[in-house]
Design a protein around this motif. Structure first.
Motif, PDB file in Angstrom:
ATOM      1  N   ARG A 116      -2.498   4.168  -3.162  1.00  0.00           N
ATOM      2  CA  ARG A 116      -3.930   4.220  -3.504  1.00  0.00           C
ATOM      3  C   ARG A 116      -4.368   5.641  -3.825  1.00  0.00           C
ATOM      4  O   ARG A 116      -4.998   5.887  -4.845  1.00  0.00           O
ATOM      5  N   LYS A 138       0.820  -1.223   0.000  1.00  0.00           N
ATOM      6  CA  LYS A 138       0.000   0.000   0.000  1.00  0.00           C
ATOM      7  C   LYS A 138       0.847   1.263   0.000  1.00  0.00           C
ATOM      8  O   LYS A 138       0.374   2.337  -0.345  1.00  0.00           O
ATOM      9  N   TRP A 139       2.094   1.119   0.463  1.00  0.00           N
ATOM     10  CA  TRP A 139       2.982   2.274   0.576  1.00  0.00           C
ATOM     11  C   TRP A 139       4.263   2.030  -0.201  1.00  0.00           C
ATOM     12  O   TRP A 139       4.693   0.897  -0.374  1.00  0.00           O
ATOM     13  N   ASP A 171       1.521   7.070  -0.706  1.00  0.00           N
ATOM     14  CA  ASP A 171       0.330   6.224  -0.670  1.00  0.00           C
ATOM     15  C   ASP A 171       0.003   5.800  -2.102  1.00  0.00           C
ATOM     16  O   ASP A 171      -0.306   6.640  -2.944  1.00  0.00           O
TER      17      ASP A 171
END
Length: 312
Positions: free
Chosen positions: A109, A92-93, A107
Motif C-alpha cells: 500500500r 498487503k505484504w 508494504d
C-alpha cells in the motif's frame, strides 16, 4: 480470468497463457521499455489482482487486469538477484529473499520497505507459514531458519546436511510439515509441532534421495498428498505421502529436454505446471502423469512459473 498461468524466462519476457488452449494471451515485453535483467521468480496475489516478479535485483509488481507492460510498483532495495517472491495471505505484504543475504517485507500500500532480516548468507527460498506469523527460509550455507514476524527475530535454525546449500523449501498448506531439498538432490522432512507443546518445533521424520543431480524445486500439493521435486536431470518426480510421513515415488514426469526449474500445482492438486531450460512450460495431469498441454513461445530457458486457478 479464472485461471492465471504465467511463465518467466531468460529471454526477459513474462508470458500469460490460456491454460487449456496453450495460446499465449499476453506478453510483458520488458526490453521495449529499456528494462533488462533476468526474471527469477513469479508469484500471483491471493486475489488474482497482482503479479510479482523477481527481476535481477528488483521486484516488479504488475496489475494482471491491466494491458500495460510497465509495473504498477517497483521495489528497489536488494543488492543482488531476487530468488524468492511470495504474498502474505491478505495481499498487503510481499516477502522477498535474495542472494544479497537479506529477506525483505514490502508494504504494497505504501510501497515502502516494511522490514529487513539479515540472513548473513545468500537466500535461496522463503515461504510464509499458513499462520501468517512466521517465515521459513533456506540458504546457500545449508541452513533453514524460522523468522518470527511479531518478535522480528530468527527463532529456530536447522542444518540437516552441514554446509551443503539448501535450494528449495515447501510447507504443507495446513502447516503440519516442512520439506527442504539441497543441491545434491536430497530431501529432508520435518513434522511441525505446535509452539505450545513440549515437543520440538521441527521434528525430523525422514530424509530421502530424490534425484542424483542438482535439485531445483520442492513443492507440496495443496491437498498435501504429494510432493513434486524438479531437477537438472530433466524430470519431475511425484512422491506420495503417507500419514506417517513416508515418501514413496509415485510417478516420474518425463518430457522436458533440459533442466526443470520450477513448478506450480492447480488448486485441486490435479494438475502441475513446469518450466524448463528447453524454452517450454508443460501442464501435466497428475492422475496419468501425462503432458496435456505444452506452452511454446519463449526464446530462452523458462525458469519460473505461477498458477492461480482457485477462488480469488
Amino acid at each position: 480470468m479464472s485461471v492465471i498461468l504465467v511463465t518467466g524466462s531468460y529471454d526477459k519476457e513474462i508470458r500469460f497463457w490460456e491454460a487449456w488452449s496453450g495460446i499465449c494471451s499476453r506478453t510483458i515485453e520488458r526490453t521495449r521499455s529499456g528494462e533488462t535483467g533476468q526474471i527469477n521468480r513469479l508469484a500471483i496475489s491471493p486475489d488474482k489482482r497482482l503479479l510479482a516478479a523477481g527481476i535481477h535485483k528488483k521486484v516488479c509488481v504488475y496489475e494482471i487486469a491491466s494491458p500495460s507492460s510497465s509495473p504498477a510498483i517497483t521495489f528497489d532495495g536488494h543488492n543482488s538477484n531476487v530468488t524468492s517472491v511470495s504474498f502474505h495471505s491478505e495481499g498487503k505484504w510481499l516477502v522477498t529473499g535474495s542472494e544479497d543475504g537479506t529477506i525483505k517485507i514490502w508494504d504494497l500500500r505504501s510501497t515502502h520497505l516494511h522490514r529487513n532480516y539479515d540472513n548473513e548468507a545468500p537466500v535461496n527460498d522463503v515461504v510464509v507459514h499458513p499462520n501468517q506469523g512466521e517465515l521459513i527460509s533456506c540458504d546457500q550455507a545449508g541452513r533453514i531458519k524460522q523468522w518470527d514476524l511479531s518478535e522480528n527475530i530468527c527463532t529456530h535454525e536447522l542444518t540437516p546436511a552441514g554446509d551443503i546449500p539448501m535450494r528449495s523449501i515447501s510447507l504443507a498448506s495446513d502447516g503440519s510439515c516442512l520439506v527442504a531439498g539441497n543441491n545434491k538432490g536430497r530431501c529432508y522432512v520435518w513434522k511441525i509441532n505446535d509452539e505450545r507443546s513440549d515437543l520440538p518445533r521441527f521434528q525430523a521424520v525422514t530424509k530421502f534421495q530424490a534425484h542424483n543431480k542438482y535439485l531445483t524445486r520442492v513443492l507440496f500439493s495443496p491437498d498435501v498428498k504429494y510432493l513434486a521435486t524438479c531437477s537438472a536431470d530433466t524430470t519431475v518426480k511425484i512422491w506420495s505421502i503417507s500419514l506417517n510421513y513416508e515418501f514413496k515415488l509415485d510417478k516420474i514426469l518425463q518430457g522436458h529436454q533440459r533442466w526443470v526449474w520450477d513448478c506450480a500445482f492447480s488448486a485441486d492438486s490435479a494438475y502441475l505446471v513446469t518450466a524448463s531450460s528447453d524454452h517450454t512450460a508443460r501442464l501435466w495431469e497428475m492422475a496419468s502423469g501425462e503432458t496435456v498441454r505444452q506452452y511454446n513461445g519463449h526464446h530462452k530457458a523458462a525458469v519460473c512459473c505461477a498458477l492461480h486457478d482457485g477462488a480469488g
